[in-house]
Design a protein around this motif. Structure first.
Motif, short mmCIF file in Angstrom:
data_model
loop_
_atom_site.label_atom_id
_atom_site.label_comp_id
_atom_site.label_asym_id
_atom_site.label_seq_id
_atom_site.Cartn_x
_atom_site.Cartn_y
_atom_site.Cartn_z
N LEU A 319 -5.23 18.28 95.69
CA LEU A 319 -5.49 19.68 95.39
C LEU A 319 -6.93 19.86 94.91
N THR A 320 -7.50 21.02 95.24
CA THR A 320 -8.80 21.34 94.65
C THR A 320 -8.60 21.68 93.18
N LEU A 321 -9.69 21.70 92.44
CA LEU A 321 -9.58 21.95 91.00
C LEU A 321 -9.02 23.34 90.73
N ALA A 322 -9.44 24.33 91.51
CA ALA A 322 -8.92 25.69 91.33
C ALA A 322 -7.43 25.76 91.65
N GLN A 323 -7.01 25.08 92.73
CA GLN A 323 -5.59 25.07 93.07
C GLN A 323 -4.78 24.34 92.00
N PHE A 324 -5.33 23.25 91.49
CA PHE A 324 -4.63 22.49 90.44
C PHE A 324 -4.40 23.35 89.20
N LEU A 325 -5.42 24.05 88.75
CA LEU A 325 -5.28 24.88 87.55
C LEU A 325 -4.31 26.03 87.78
N ASN A 326 -4.33 26.60 88.95
CA ASN A 326 -3.48 27.75 89.24
C ASN A 326 -2.02 27.37 89.42
N GLN A 327 -1.75 26.20 89.99
CA GLN A 327 -0.39 25.80 90.31
C GLN A 327 0.27 24.95 89.22
N SER A 328 -0.51 24.34 88.36
CA SER A 328 0.05 23.43 87.36
C SER A 328 0.27 24.08 86.00
N PHE A 329 -0.35 25.23 85.73
CA PHE A 329 -0.26 25.85 84.41
C PHE A 329 0.21 27.28 84.54
N SER A 330 0.83 27.77 83.49
CA SER A 330 1.23 29.17 83.43
C SER A 330 0.09 30.02 82.89
N ARG A 331 0.05 31.27 83.33
CA ARG A 331 -0.92 32.27 82.87
C ARG A 331 -2.35 31.93 83.29
N VAL A 332 -2.52 31.07 84.32
CA VAL A 332 -3.85 30.76 84.84
C VAL A 332 -3.94 31.36 86.23
N SER A 333 -4.56 32.50 86.32
CA SER A 333 -4.76 33.17 87.61
C SER A 333 -5.98 32.57 88.31
N PRO A 334 -6.21 32.91 89.58
CA PRO A 334 -7.43 32.42 90.25
C PRO A 334 -8.71 32.81 89.52
N THR A 335 -8.72 34.00 88.93
CA THR A 335 -9.91 34.40 88.18
C THR A 335 -10.09 33.53 86.93
N THR A 336 -9.00 33.28 86.22
CA THR A 336 -9.09 32.42 85.04
C THR A 336 -9.47 30.99 85.43
#
Length: 707
Positions: A319-336
């Motif tokens: 996964l890319t870093l943005a995809q990892f943050l968005n898919q692995s954590f709650s309340r992390v949107s693409p903007t966040t």
């Protein structure tokens, strides 16, 4: 001319000379023998081996709550009931649970504990793993509110039973009416932490449906409640039976008290209880609606530590870093996620597996400094203020009830909700006990003295109230309760009924976590510590420094969370996180303020009632004297004085409804919606406004001195 330099001679000090004499006098010291090595590195290495988790807890069973026979019985029932409630709620079934305790053998030290539910049942493959393997379950890796967490409880209870009696755990499970039931007798192999099946040649036994299955269970002694008392068939569910070394008792800390508190937090459950003496009790459900199903959420970034973050990055290398943050954590949107990458000075398209330790450190620091919305709270389902009031009012006697639910909070990224309820007034439990029950409780108690027996058996009775009872009964406080004879028991029972215990009664604290009562380790719990640190004197209660307040008060505190931070594996006390203690304190202050308003109003009404009684006592004489002096109409003067007295003491006419609001007062005091006030007429006080004098009271003739 300078003096010639003197030649320096060696000067021997006294110490040096003495040392020479000593050396010449003592013989030559022998050398100490060389110490022989008892073990080599190779020999020490040969003794190293793995430790099974079952073997560890078998030697340290006190960590799981099995440190005494009395506590082991309650812990086993608690773990089985928790699993039953969770299974029924997840399947969308209104829980109905049977708890049966039978004495095994004639020694009185062994009991067979059976717990059955009407849940969905367990498939055949999972039964040995659930009941015969520690740290096996479905609740550890998911973030949603549930009673169980670690997968230890029921299997640890079975392990304790095998260790103390050698008898296997018996499980029968049905998934439907037509399918066969699965029956297992098993035990845990502590060396390997694996189940060992003892029946059916190591594969268990299938019990066919219908009359053939009933006949088979009768021959093999397999017990199953096929229908409840309402003649409703029980076609699915699970029943577990564990024979163990235990001690059964009644009163505080007993199985019956635990089931009562379970009914408070779970009003949708129907619980049957049968004790070893054959006595049966039914705790009927007060609500026919299941609580909302909590949803599973992903971990929040604030609750993930650096080591865990590195592990998660390695688990998702593609996964890319943005995809990892968005898919692995709650309340992390693409903007966040983009904000986090910019703060860490990392590309959003870099692969997660390519990040080194330095990049992980930068990402972790970025998470701590970036503002991220709090986690969703649909994963937590509190009991609710109205259900708290209904449950507390049904079990705890009192005249004033109030409840408060705090907004969701967060600790270590985990959402939680704190609820508090309070009951004031009502007779102490010691007054309601019968002579037969008191005789039974005294005979079963393991308390060493009568004072300890009274303080530990009846809720809210402290040492001061116990001393009052013993003084009235003329009994020695250090006398053993088990050795009391019938006349002494009768005197003790009469003293418990007639002694005023309100002054010596201490606050009764009920602690809950995810709808489960917490019975032990009161002092180590964050709930008890917060209650002790709260200033209850400002709410109208008397309190000594560092102790619980006095009075007929019961306080209930409930914590609902996706992960309750217990202090040990036995799940008996909540850890003292500052965020949790703050929410508990605010919830206690919310119910305390309403209690203070009620007590001040009640005190004011009582004072005004006493004033009116005094006025009514002398109004007749005042009216007669004024009429004599002014030659006026005595009856008219009396009526006018009576109106003035009622106006001055109008607070005594205030009547409160069930919500705590005054009914007949222009300036109504609003105590809020979550308040219940039970109207009670004190037995020693008569309200003067209910029975006004029909005629003026004629004073006695007295000689008056003319002024």
């Amino acid at each position: 001319m300078p003096a010639p330099a003197r030649s320096k001679k060696p000067v021997r000090t006294r110490t040096a000379a003495a040392s020479r004499v000593n050396q010449s006098a003592t013989p030559t010291a022998t050398r100490a023998p060389k110490a022989k090595r008892r073990a080599s590195a190779q020999k020490l290495a040969a003794g190293q081996r793995d430790i099974s988790v079952s073997e560890f807890f078998a030697k340290n069973r006190h960590l799981l709550g099995f440190d005494s026979p009395r506590k082991a019985l309650l812990t086993s029932v608690k773990e089985a009931v928790d699993n039953s409630l969770d299974a029924c709620e997840e399947a969308g079934i209104l829980p109905e649970i049977w708890v049966q305790i039978d004495q095994a053998g004639e020694s009185g030290k062994r009991y067979a504990v059976s717990v059955q539910d009407n849940g969905p049942g367990i498939v055949r493959k999972q039964i040995p793993l659930i009941f015969g393997k520690l740290l096996y379950g479905s609740k550890f890796h998911r973030l949603r509110m549930s009673r169980g967490q670690q997968g230890i409880g029921i299997s640890a209870a079975g392990m304790y039973g095998v260790l103390t009696t050698g008898k296997p755990v018996k499980i029968i499970s049905k998934t439907s009416r037509k399918d066969p039931a699965h029956y297992y007798e098993l035990r845990i192999d502590t060396k390997t932490n694996q189940p060992e099946i003892l029946n059916g040649k190591g594969a268990g036994v299938d019990v066919p449906a219908g009359k053939a299955g009933e006949e088979m269970m009768r021959k093999r002694g397999i017990v199953w409640v096929a229908a409840n008392d309402l003649e409703q068939p029980i076609d699915h569910g699970t029943r577990v039976t564990i024979e163990m070394e235990a001690k059964f008792h009644r009163g505080r800390g007993s199985v019956e008290e635990y089931l009562e508190q379970t009914a408070i937090a779970n009003p949708h459950a129907r619980i049957h209880f049968q004790g070893p003496d054959g006595s049966e009790r039914l705790l009927e459900r007060a609500n026919h609606e299941l609580p909302p199903e909590p949803k599973e959420i992903k971990p929040h970034p604030y609750g993930v530590e650096l080591g865990r973050l590195v592990t998660m990055l390695q688990e998702h290398p593609k996964l890319t870093l943005a995809q990892f943050l968005n898919q692995s954590f709650s309340r992390v949107s693409p903007t966040t996620a983009r904000k986090l990458c910019d703060a860490a000075k990392l590309s959003t398209r870099i692969g997660s597996g390519k990040l080194g330790r330095g990049e992980a450190d930068a990402l972790y620091d970025a998470i701590q400094t970036t503002r991220i919305p709090p986690p969703a709270t649909d994963c937590v389902v509190p009991i609710g203020e109205q259900r708290l009031l209904a449950g507390l009012h049904q079990v705890v006697p009192g005249e004033f009830f109030t409840a408060a639910t705090r907004p969701p909070g967060v600790y270590r990224g985990n959402p939680f909700v704190i609820e508090a309820a309070l009951a004031y007034g009502g007779a102490a439990a010691a007054r309601k006990v019968s002579l037969e029950a008191l005789t039974e409780l005294a005979g079963e108690s393991d308390a060493r003295s009568l004072r300890q027996f009274l303080a530990t058996t009846f809720g809210g009775v402290g040492t001061e109230a116990a001393d009052k009872i013993l003084t009235e009964a003329k009994l020695a406080p250090r006398q053993s309760p088990a050795k009391l004879k019938k006349p002494a028991l009768k005197a003790l029972h009469e003293a418990m009924k007639h002694v005023n215990l309100d002054e010596g009664q201490s606050m009764n604290v009920l602690r809950f976590a995810n709808r489960v009562p917490l019975q032990f380790q009161h002092a180590a719990c964050a709930i008890t510590q917060t209650i002790l640190s709260t200033n209850w004197r400002s709410y109208g209660l008397s309190q000594s420094r560092g102790s619980l307040p006095s009075g007929p008060v019961t306080v209930m505190v409930h914590m609902a969370s996706v992960w309750v931070p217990f202090t040990s594996e036995s799940k008996e006390a909540i850890a003292s996180y500052p965020e949790i203690q703050k929410e508990i304190r605010l919830a206690l202050q919310a119910v305390g303020r309403k209690l203070g308003m009620y007590l001040r109003r009640r005190l004011k009404v009582a004072q005004e009632g006493q004033r009116r009684t005094i006025f009514l006592r002398y109004l007749g004489e005042v009216a007669t004297a004024v009429a004599t002096i002014n030659s006026g109409n005595r009856d008219k003067i009396y009526e006018e004085l009576l109106l003035i007295a009622k106006k001055k003491t109008s607070e005594a006419d205030v009547k409160l409804d069930e919500s705590g609001r005054p009914v007949e007062e222009p300036e109504a005091m609003d105590l809020g919606d979550n308040v219940i006030i039970v109207s009670q007429q004190p037995h020693d006080e008569a309200s003067p406004q209910d029975e006004p004098p029909a005629e003026p009271v004629k004073p006695k003739k007295r000689r008056r001195r003319a002024k």
